[in-house]
Design an enzyme around this catalytic site. Structure first.
Site, PDB file in Angstrom:
ATOM      1  N   ASP A   1       0.832  -1.213   0.000  1.00  0.00           N
ATOM      2  CA  ASP A   1       0.000   0.000   0.000  1.00  0.00           C
ATOM      3  C   ASP A   1       0.860   1.254   0.000  1.00  0.00           C
ATOM      4  O   ASP A   1       2.066   1.208   0.216  1.00  0.00           O
ATOM      5  CB  ASP A   1      -0.969   0.004   1.200  1.00  0.00           C
ATOM      6  CG  ASP A   1      -0.259  -0.257   2.514  1.00  0.00           C
ATOM      7  OD1 ASP A   1       0.845   0.277   2.709  1.00  0.00           O
ATOM      8  OD2 ASP A   1      -0.799  -1.016   3.355  1.00  0.00           O
TER       9      ASP A   1
ATOM     10  N   LYS B   1      -3.764   0.234  -2.195  1.00  0.00           N
ATOM     11  CA  LYS B   1      -4.662  -0.687  -1.496  1.00  0.00           C
ATOM     12  C   LYS B   1      -5.794   0.118  -0.875  1.00  0.00           C
ATOM     13  O   LYS B   1      -5.577   1.228  -0.399  1.00  0.00           O
ATOM     14  CB  LYS B   1      -3.864  -1.408  -0.396  1.00  0.00           C
ATOM     15  CG  LYS B   1      -4.664  -2.317   0.503  1.00  0.00           C
ATOM     16  CD  LYS B   1      -3.781  -2.926   1.595  1.00  0.00           C
ATOM     17  CE  LYS B   1      -3.858  -2.127   2.887  1.00  0.00           C
ATOM     18  NZ  LYS B   1      -3.048  -2.711   3.969  1.00  0.00           N
TER      19      LYS B   1
HETATM   20  C1  R5P Z   1      -1.613  -1.428   7.327  1.00  0.00           C
HETATM   21  O1  R5P Z   1      -1.568  -0.259   7.030  1.00  0.00           O
HETATM   22  C2  R5P Z   1      -0.458  -2.192   7.891  1.00  0.00           C
HETATM   23  O2  R5P Z   1       0.776  -1.655   7.475  1.00  0.00           O
HETATM   24  C3  R5P Z   1      -0.529  -3.645   7.494  1.00  0.00           C
HETATM   25  O3  R5P Z   1      -0.489  -3.749   6.084  1.00  0.00           O
HETATM   26  C4  R5P Z   1      -1.797  -4.259   7.998  1.00  0.00           C
HETATM   27  O4  R5P Z   1      -2.034  -3.892   9.321  1.00  0.00           O
HETATM   28  C5  R5P Z   1      -1.768  -5.752   7.883  1.00  0.00           C
HETATM   29  O5  R5P Z   1      -2.984  -6.270   8.358  1.00  0.00           O
HETATM   30  P1  R5P Z   1      -3.640  -7.540   7.693  1.00  0.00           P
HETATM   31  O6  R5P Z   1      -2.609  -8.624   7.696  1.00  0.00           O
HETATM   32  O7  R5P Z   1      -4.820  -7.848   8.571  1.00  0.00           O
HETATM   33  O8  R5P Z   1      -4.048  -7.143   6.299  1.00  0.00           O
END
Ligand code: R5P
Length: 291
Positions: free
Chosen positions: A168, A191
């Site tokens: 993202d 994302k």
């Molecule tokens: C979001 O901004 C974080 O950097 C991670 O990408 C996110 O927290 C990952 O969470 P999950 O594995 O539930 O998608």
């Protein structure tokens, strides 16, 4: 360094053992008994320095239990040491650093008050989700990064024409730093996360990753949703292998299987959260941050 006590919480015991031997500090271990109602009873084994204590405790699940244990250790340390530093390798609650939807409580504000109230004069975290979280703390804070440790591991793998990818835009800076340390290029996908359901979607349409090995870099993996969606997208773009590098692998529920099913070759994480994927040790990095 014998004037320092390393007070080890149960969630970071391994790291505390490594750290105390590295900086030749006195290790004080904790014994935990969890009562039937969920309360923690903590007993410390060892002598706490009058000068300086470093409390080491990651706040991964059970998050609230590990948090109250961290605060209790800090409070006890402050009864004896004049200076107490809290090292929280994985800072739970760090994603709740702003009011995304009206009415949401910014829990990092609460944590700031709790750490200060318990007696910490400084809080150190490793790759905190965002530095915004620490803006709510009224004591000294420091964020240290595990990126050089992770890159050292990846340099030993024989990757084909590797490219760093952030799942993202929020992780763009992290990917840039990882790529700079590695000496390769990076890209960041778009994302979108539904703030109510938590579901994620990759909105990027096309990227040129044909036959390249990719290193997906993130601060943390929780449900694995971000990594799964990013990997499915990248595989459709005809990349070669997909590796995942993250500091904190929470890998909740079935996340590890889902990530493997999506086509990831290997998940590499650090020992801020001990587990199967935590092959990168960050005790040196923590040692440097407290001296
Ligand atoms: C979001 O901004 C974080 O950097 C991670 O990408 C996110 O927290 C990952 O969470 P999950 O594995 O539930 O998608």
């Amino acid at each position: 360094m014998s004037n320092i006590s390393i007070i080890s919480g149960k969630s970071s015991e391994d790291l505390a053992i490594k750290l105390s031997s590295k900086i030749k500090a006195n290790l004080v271990k904790s014994e935990i008994r969890i009562f039937a109602d969920g309360e923690s009873k903590i007993t410390l084994n060892g002598k706490i320095s009058k000068k300086k204590s470093v409390v080491l405790q990651s706040i991964y699940p059970p998050v609230d239990t590990n948090l109250i244990q961290a605060l209790s250790l800090i409070s006890k340390a402050k009864e004896i040491s004049s200076e107490v530093i809290a090292v929280i390798p994985y800072m739970g609650y760090a994603r709740q650093d702003r009011e995304f939807l009206p009415g949401e409580i910014v829990t990092m504000k609460v944590l700031g008050k709790l750490f200060k109230g318990a007696g910490a004069s400084k809080v150190i975290a490793v790759d905190i989700h965002s530095l915004i979280g620490f803006k709510h703390f009224n004591i000294k804070t420091k964020n240290v990064t595990a990126i050089p440790d992770l890159v050292r591991y990846f340099k030993k793998l024989r990757l084909k024409n590797p490219l760093v990818v952030s799942p993202d835009q929020g992780g763009k800076e992290r990917a840039r730093e990882f790529a700079r340390e590695f000496g390769i290029e990076y890209i960041a996908l778009e994302k979108k996360r539904d703030r109510k359901t938590g579901k994620v979607q990759i909105q990027t349409k096309n990227v040129d990753v044909t036959e390249r090995d990719l290193v997906l870099v993130d601060d943390m993996i929780s449900t694995g949703g971000s990594i799964v969606k990013a990997t499915q997208f990248l595989k459709k773009q005809k990349c070669k292998r997909v590796y995942v590098a993250c500091t904190h692998a929470l890998l909740m529920n079935n996340a590890e299987n889902e990530i493997k099913k999506a086509g990831v070759t290997k998940i590499v994480s650090t020992n801020t959260i001990p587990g199967k994927t935590s092959v990168v040790d960050i005790s040196d990095t923590i040692a440097k941050s407290i001296v």
